[in-house]
Design an enzyme around this catalytic site. Sequence first.
Site, PDB file in Angstrom:
ATOM      1  N   SER A  59       0.808  -1.231   0.000  1.00 51.91           N
ATOM      2  CA  SER A  59       0.000   0.000   0.000  1.00 51.91           C
ATOM      3  C   SER A  59       0.839   1.278   0.000  1.00 51.91           C
ATOM      4  O   SER A  59       1.878   1.358   0.641  1.00 51.91           O
ATOM      5  CB  SER A  59      -0.924   0.007   1.221  1.00 51.91           C
ATOM      6  N   SER A 103      -0.975   4.072   0.791  1.00 51.07           N
ATOM      7  CA  SER A 103      -1.925   4.955   1.474  1.00 51.07           C
ATOM      8  C   SER A 103      -1.277   5.793   2.578  1.00 51.07           C
ATOM      9  O   SER A 103      -1.617   6.960   2.749  1.00 51.07           O
ATOM     10  CB  SER A 103      -3.082   4.138   2.053  1.00 51.07           C
ATOM     11  N   LYS A 126     -14.191  -4.408   1.867  1.00 53.67           N
ATOM     12  CA  LYS A 126     -15.059  -3.276   1.527  1.00 53.67           C
ATOM     13  C   LYS A 126     -16.545  -3.609   1.652  1.00 53.67           C
ATOM     14  O   LYS A 126     -17.359  -2.713   1.904  1.00 53.67           O
ATOM     15  CB  LYS A 126     -14.743  -2.769   0.115  1.00 53.67           C
ATOM     16  N   TYR A 137      -2.173   0.150  -8.556  1.00 56.52           N
ATOM     17  CA  TYR A 137      -1.229   1.273  -8.464  1.00 56.52           C
ATOM     18  C   TYR A 137       0.177   0.833  -8.063  1.00 56.52           C
ATOM     19  O   TYR A 137       1.117   1.635  -8.113  1.00 56.52           O
ATOM     20  CB  TYR A 137      -1.741   2.301  -7.442  1.00 56.52           C
TER      21      TYR A 137
END
Length: 495
Positions: free
Chosen positions: A98, A100, A141, A279
């Site tokens: 990640s 993030s 999610k 990504y």
Amino acid sequence: MRNIKDIRFDIDKVDEKLIKLLEKRFDLSKEVSLYKKENNKPIFDKERENEILKNLEKENKKYGPYFREIYKTIMEQSKNLQKKCERYGLLGKKLGHSFSKIIHEKIGNYTYEYFEKDEDELSDFFQKRDFKAINVTIPYKNDVIKYLDVISDKAEKIGAVNTIVNIEGKLYGYNTDYEGFLYNLKKHKIDINGKKVLILGKGATSNTVKVVLEDLGAKKIVRLSRRFKPFFKDVSNYIDYQIIINTTPVGMFPNNEKKLSDINIDDFKNLEAFVDCIYNPFMTNLSIDSKIKGITFATGLDMLIAQGVRAAEYFLGKKIDDKKICQIRSSIFKEQMNIALIGMPGSGKTSIANILSKKLDREFIDIDCEFEKKYGNIEDFFKRYGEDEFRIKESEILKEYGKKVGLVIACGGGVIKKEINYYYLKQNSFIVNIKRDLDKLAIEGRPLSLEKRIEDLYKERKDLYEKFEDVSVENIDINDCSDEIIRIFYENISY
């Protein structure tokens, strides 16, 4: 003398007042924390704490030392409360890939944590509610929805939540992936209206993508899957589709080399654009295939940053300008994208890469050196096993280092002879072709340079270098050349 019952009754009354005062004090501590965060001031003030403790003993001769210890505890618990109230982060199963944390700590003055949890840990995590706000990534999610008190209309329609905010103990769920994906389409000028769109995957992200496409007026939307009809193997029925969107994790770090075997960009004769939701790496094999074909492509980084900025608006309760998205993107590329040098043997790649690593404070990887660490002297290896075996081993090393970020990589002169090496490099690298006059190339100790005339070697490889390169830079002076590479690198990634 008063009896013990009356004394304890008075103590209870005093304790009631103390508790109410402590509640008020902790509420004020939260207000102070919020003010400092919004005004970019440090949360904890050690000097102020020391001054308060010193005055307690000075002004209270009778119980000063006791008050000091009590206040130290109060202050410590106030800090714990502030930390708890200000906890932000990402919830997921495996988060080593990640970006993030990097993104969020560029957005606001808050610390961002990773909460790696297995399925059986989710209930306890949400029962404690030990966070101010979090993002949620795969595979949770959908799963998190049952733990929420309130869910936005958009998130409910999509059936997935990626942002949760804790407001006075109540959990509010949102979906900012919608805005992130929409931003990515608009930035890359990908028109959906009236188009046939093929979505790869049927997970939570594909649900978000499908709703965005419907809102933008897509003519037809089909989702292919490994487990549900229509399957990936049925792709031949949809090769007239104009847009492809990948929502699967296939090709994501650390399995960068993976590719959906049934999906070939060459088969889509009407293809106008390819959009990836991955990504890391910066470019998957399908993105690279699209680039090679001259097809408009968008990678997942813009979506990730945009959804992160929208999530931070919920975190902080304020609007953030879209310019922040571009700034963060540029910053991440400057810090994370590799600079890979290719070029003829003896063109100065290693010397220039060494200078770049020092100027940019990056790790330097010389592929030839890494080869020799594993297999010994290159010239001896050539004599014993031949060039084909050397190229296989060289590719294995490139596969390993191509997955990493923030490097300066000097490649061997013949790296361009295997097409797969372009994919290994391009996934995370800005590729620079170092050019130098042939009569100035340092060819001593280079097997192929000694076997062939240097002019013949250059003629054989010239087109391949140009096929691999993002830019080419002349090496007349290694310091000037390194400065020029830095200038071009920053110029090309600041968009």
